[in-house]
Motif scaffolding. Structure first.
Motif, PDB file in Angstrom:
ATOM      1  N   ARG A 167       0.820  -1.213   0.000  1.00 10.97           N
ATOM      2  CA  ARG A 167       0.000   0.000   0.000  1.00 10.97           C
ATOM      3  C   ARG A 167       0.855   1.264   0.000  1.00 10.97           C
ATOM      4  O   ARG A 167       0.340   2.371  -0.102  1.00 10.97           O
ATOM      5  CB  ARG A 167      -0.972  -0.016   1.176  1.00 10.97           C
ATOM      6  N   GLY A 168       2.149   1.086   0.103  1.00 16.80           N
ATOM      7  CA  GLY A 168       3.071   2.215  -0.015  1.00 16.80           C
ATOM      8  C   GLY A 168       3.363   2.594  -1.458  1.00 16.80           C
ATOM      9  O   GLY A 168       3.973   3.634  -1.724  1.00 16.80           O
ATOM     10  N   ILE A 169       2.927   1.745  -2.392  1.00 18.55           N
ATOM     11  CA  ILE A 169       3.087   2.114  -3.807  1.00 18.55           C
ATOM     12  C   ILE A 169       2.133   3.272  -4.092  1.00 18.55           C
ATOM     13  O   ILE A 169       0.946   3.192  -3.754  1.00 18.55           O
ATOM     14  CB  ILE A 169       2.759   0.915  -4.732  1.00 18.55           C
ATOM     15  N   THR A 170       2.629   4.331  -4.684  1.00 18.38           N
ATOM     16  CA  THR A 170       1.770   5.483  -4.983  1.00 18.38           C
ATOM     17  C   THR A 170       1.211   5.340  -6.396  1.00 18.38           C
ATOM     18  O   THR A 170       1.897   4.868  -7.308  1.00 18.38           O
ATOM     19  CB  THR A 170       2.534   6.804  -4.840  1.00 18.38           C
ATOM     20  N   TYR A 171      -0.041   5.757  -6.552  1.00 20.04           N
ATOM     21  CA  TYR A 171      -0.743   5.573  -7.827  1.00 20.04           C
ATOM     22  C   TYR A 171      -1.517   6.824  -8.234  1.00 20.04           C
ATOM     23  O   TYR A 171      -1.880   7.644  -7.393  1.00 20.04           O
ATOM     24  CB  TYR A 171      -1.820   4.483  -7.684  1.00 20.04           C
ATOM     25  N   GLY A 172      -1.873   6.863  -9.509  1.00 15.50           N
ATOM     26  CA  GLY A 172      -2.941   7.740  -9.980  1.00 15.50           C
ATOM     27  C   GLY A 172      -4.228   6.931  -9.990  1.00 15.50           C
ATOM     28  O   GLY A 172      -4.247   5.754  -9.616  1.00 15.50           O
ATOM     29  N   ASN A 177      -6.272   1.746 -11.098  1.00 16.67           N
ATOM     30  CA  ASN A 177      -5.023   2.400 -10.684  1.00 16.67           C
ATOM     31  C   ASN A 177      -3.787   1.594 -11.065  1.00 16.67           C
ATOM     32  O   ASN A 177      -2.677   2.111 -11.035  1.00 16.67           O
ATOM     33  CB  ASN A 177      -5.016   2.637  -9.168  1.00 16.67           C
ATOM     34  N   TRP A 178      -3.992   0.306 -11.431  1.00 18.29           N
ATOM     35  CA  TRP A 178      -2.835  -0.522 -11.756  1.00 18.29           C
ATOM     36  C   TRP A 178      -2.437  -0.293 -13.211  1.00 18.29           C
ATOM     37  O   TRP A 178      -2.694  -1.096 -14.101  1.00 18.29           O
ATOM     38  CB  TRP A 178      -3.162  -1.999 -11.464  1.00 18.29           C
ATOM     39  N   LEU A 214      -5.488  13.498 -10.880  1.00 14.88           N
ATOM     40  CA  LEU A 214      -5.990  12.914  -9.627  1.00 14.88           C
ATOM     41  C   LEU A 214      -5.007  11.858  -9.121  1.00 14.88           C
ATOM     42  O   LEU A 214      -4.629  10.953  -9.869  1.00 14.88           O
ATOM     43  CB  LEU A 214      -7.349  12.260  -9.877  1.00 14.88           C
ATOM     44  N   ALA A 215      -4.614  11.986  -7.873  1.00 15.69           N
ATOM     45  CA  ALA A 215      -3.753  10.975  -7.238  1.00 15.69           C
ATOM     46  C   ALA A 215      -4.623  10.091  -6.351  1.00 15.69           C
ATOM     47  O   ALA A 215      -5.555  10.570  -5.703  1.00 15.69           O
ATOM     48  CB  ALA A 215      -2.672  11.654  -6.403  1.00 15.69           C
TER      49      ALA A 215
END
Ligand SMILES: Cc1cc2nc3c(=O)[nH]c(=O)nc-3n(C[C@H](O)[C@H](O)[C@H](O)COP(=O)(O)O)c2cc1C
Length: 160
Positions: A11-16, A35-36, A149-150
């Protein structure tokens, strides 16, 4: 493996957070929130997308080999929320949102988005509960400038 640590670390992976438009062979359109997604090559321009096995969107991508990614703007969490639910349960998810069909793929792109890119699948890899599509970016358009959007801004998680 420490399951709790795995969840926290992943869950530390940051995504859009994007709306991914698809169509079936008859031209029926749908879209889902995802988001992937990430870029994996400049030349040719390639991206990878993981689509949940068995969803109508994944089956559409599998059959047509195309999808289009609408890049949402900061503040558009409500639009992301509109596309979470399965089409087979809620029917047409677009509602009042205007969309157009990408010139290269015929997949829907949201006119309220900042920009979009159209993708043609080159390869896919299975094995997990999502199917991974390696796709070439074959078209793109920009509607307006803005900050994308993040995922972090929405408070949603999809991962772990
Ligand atoms: C925050 C969030 C992120 C998501 N990211 C993805 C994703 O990257 N890939 C995916 O296949 N589904 C993702 N989903 C789930 C799809 O949006 C969901 O399965 C949707 O119902 C699929 O639409 P369909 O059934 O109309 O094809 C996500 C859901 C949420 C809530």
């Amino acid at each position: 493996m420490d399951e709790a640590a795995k969840k926290t670390a992943l869950r530390g992976i940051t995504y859009g957070l994007y709306v991914i438009g698809v169509r079936d062979e008859a031209g029926e359109v749908n879209a889902f929130t995802g988001n992937w997604l990430t870029q994996t090559s400049f030349n040719p321009p390639l991206v990878v997308l993981a689509a949940k096995e068995g969803t109508s969107s994944q089956e559409a991508i599998e059959k047509t080999g195309v999808f289009a990614v609408s890049v949402l703007a900061t503040g558009q969490k409500d639009i992301a929320t509109q596309f979470f639910r399965p089409a087979h349960r809620v029917g047409n998810k677009f509602g009042e949102l205007e969309f157009e069909l990408g010139a290269e793929t015929g997949c829907p792109v949201l006119k309220d988005a900042l920009s979009y890119f159209e993708c043609r699948v080159r390869q896919s890899i299975g094995g997990g509960d999502h199917r991974v599509y390696l796709a070439e970016v074959v078209g793109a358009g920009v509607f307006r400038e803005g900050k994308p959007l993040a995922m972090a801004e929405t408070g949603f998680y999809y991962g772990g």
